[in-house]
Write a protein that holds these residues in place. Structure first.
Motif, mmCIF file in Angstrom:
data_model
loop_
_atom_site.group_PDB
_atom_site.id
_atom_site.type_symbol
_atom_site.label_atom_id
_atom_site.label_comp_id
_atom_site.label_asym_id
_atom_site.label_seq_id
_atom_site.Cartn_x
_atom_site.Cartn_y
_atom_site.Cartn_z
ATOM 1 N N GLN A 45 28.333 30.673 -44.598
ATOM 2 C CA GLN A 45 27.990 31.976 -44.951
ATOM 3 C C GLN A 45 29.017 31.046 -46.406
ATOM 4 O O GLN A 45 29.507 32.876 -47.346
ATOM 5 C CB GLN A 45 28.599 32.792 -44.634
ATOM 6 N N SER A 53 28.352 34.108 -37.981
ATOM 7 C CA SER A 53 27.325 34.479 -38.536
ATOM 8 C C SER A 53 27.130 33.443 -39.175
ATOM 9 O O SER A 53 26.089 33.621 -40.503
ATOM 10 C CB SER A 53 28.129 35.916 -39.519
ATOM 11 N N ILE A 56 24.005 31.636 -37.626
ATOM 12 C CA ILE A 56 22.711 32.957 -38.027
ATOM 13 C C ILE A 56 22.082 32.949 -38.756
ATOM 14 O O ILE A 56 20.875 32.657 -38.878
ATOM 15 C CB ILE A 56 23.278 34.265 -37.635
ATOM 16 N N ALA A 57 23.005 32.431 -40.036
ATOM 17 C CA ALA A 57 22.524 31.567 -41.536
ATOM 18 C C ALA A 57 21.380 30.762 -41.204
ATOM 19 O O ALA A 57 20.071 30.764 -41.935
ATOM 20 C CB ALA A 57 23.639 31.869 -42.569
ATOM 21 N N PHE A 59 20.169 29.930 -39.218
ATOM 22 C CA PHE A 59 18.611 30.878 -38.593
ATOM 23 C C PHE A 59 17.960 31.047 -38.875
ATOM 24 O O PHE A 59 16.408 30.910 -38.444
ATOM 25 C CB PHE A 59 18.857 31.260 -36.876
ATOM 26 N N GLN A 60 18.120 32.506 -39.858
ATOM 27 C CA GLN A 60 17.800 32.997 -40.501
ATOM 28 C C GLN A 60 17.169 31.592 -41.370
ATOM 29 O O GLN A 60 15.677 32.605 -41.444
ATOM 30 C CB GLN A 60 18.581 33.539 -41.504
ATOM 31 N N TYR A 61 17.578 31.366 -42.294
ATOM 32 C CA TYR A 61 16.884 30.116 -42.826
ATOM 33 C C TYR A 61 15.915 28.935 -42.362
ATOM 34 O O TYR A 61 14.178 29.214 -43.037
ATOM 35 C CB TYR A 61 17.708 29.094 -43.450
ATOM 36 N N LEU A 64 13.210 32.729 -40.046
ATOM 37 C CA LEU A 64 12.254 33.743 -40.746
ATOM 38 C C LEU A 64 12.260 33.511 -42.382
ATOM 39 O O LEU A 64 12.170 34.147 -42.696
ATOM 40 C CB LEU A 64 13.999 34.730 -40.234
ATOM 41 N N GLY A 66 14.953 32.825 -44.596
ATOM 42 C CA GLY A 66 15.920 33.431 -45.348
ATOM 43 C C GLY A 66 16.365 32.799 -46.295
ATOM 44 O O GLY A 66 15.789 31.723 -46.070
ATOM 45 N N ASP A 67 17.680 32.467 -46.448
ATOM 46 C CA ASP A 67 17.808 32.366 -48.394
ATOM 47 C C ASP A 67 18.999 30.848 -46.971
ATOM 48 O O ASP A 67 19.127 30.816 -46.515
ATOM 49 C CB ASP A 67 19.204 33.094 -49.027
#
Length: 90
Positions: A45, A53, A56-57, A59-61, A64, A66-67
């Motif tokens: 982050q 976080s 999570i960043a 895993f989101q990338y 999902l 994500g950025d």
């Protein structure tokens, strides 16, 4: 995980460090989370806080759309001073 790839093992490693205490020491410098090189490895982050976080960043990338996590080197391989020899990329 310093293998030159951003994959699920990076997020899992972050979670293990934060919640299971494994590894006890981080790979760069003195092995502390205050070491600048370890922050480059773990602080996805780029907010100077190593916490959930960051995982999570990642895993989101990965899952999902994500950025891209805000690692200092962006999408390029980044040599990290005070880290062990080998593929020192994030």
């Amino acid at each position: 995980s310093q293998d030159g790839l951003l994959d699920i093992s990076d997020g899992i490693c972050m979670l293990r460090y934060l919640f299971a205490g494994s590894p006890r020491t981080l790979p760069c410098g003195e092995g502390t989370p205050d070491e600048a090189a370890n922050r480059v490895l773990l602080d996805a982050q780029r907010d100077a806080i190593l916490d959930i976080s960051d995982a999570i960043a990642v895993f989101q990338y990965l899952f999902l759309g994500g950025d891209f996590p805000l690692y200092a080197g962006g999408r390029d391989c980044l040599a990290i001073p005070s880290c062990p020899d080998g593929p020192s990329c994030i």
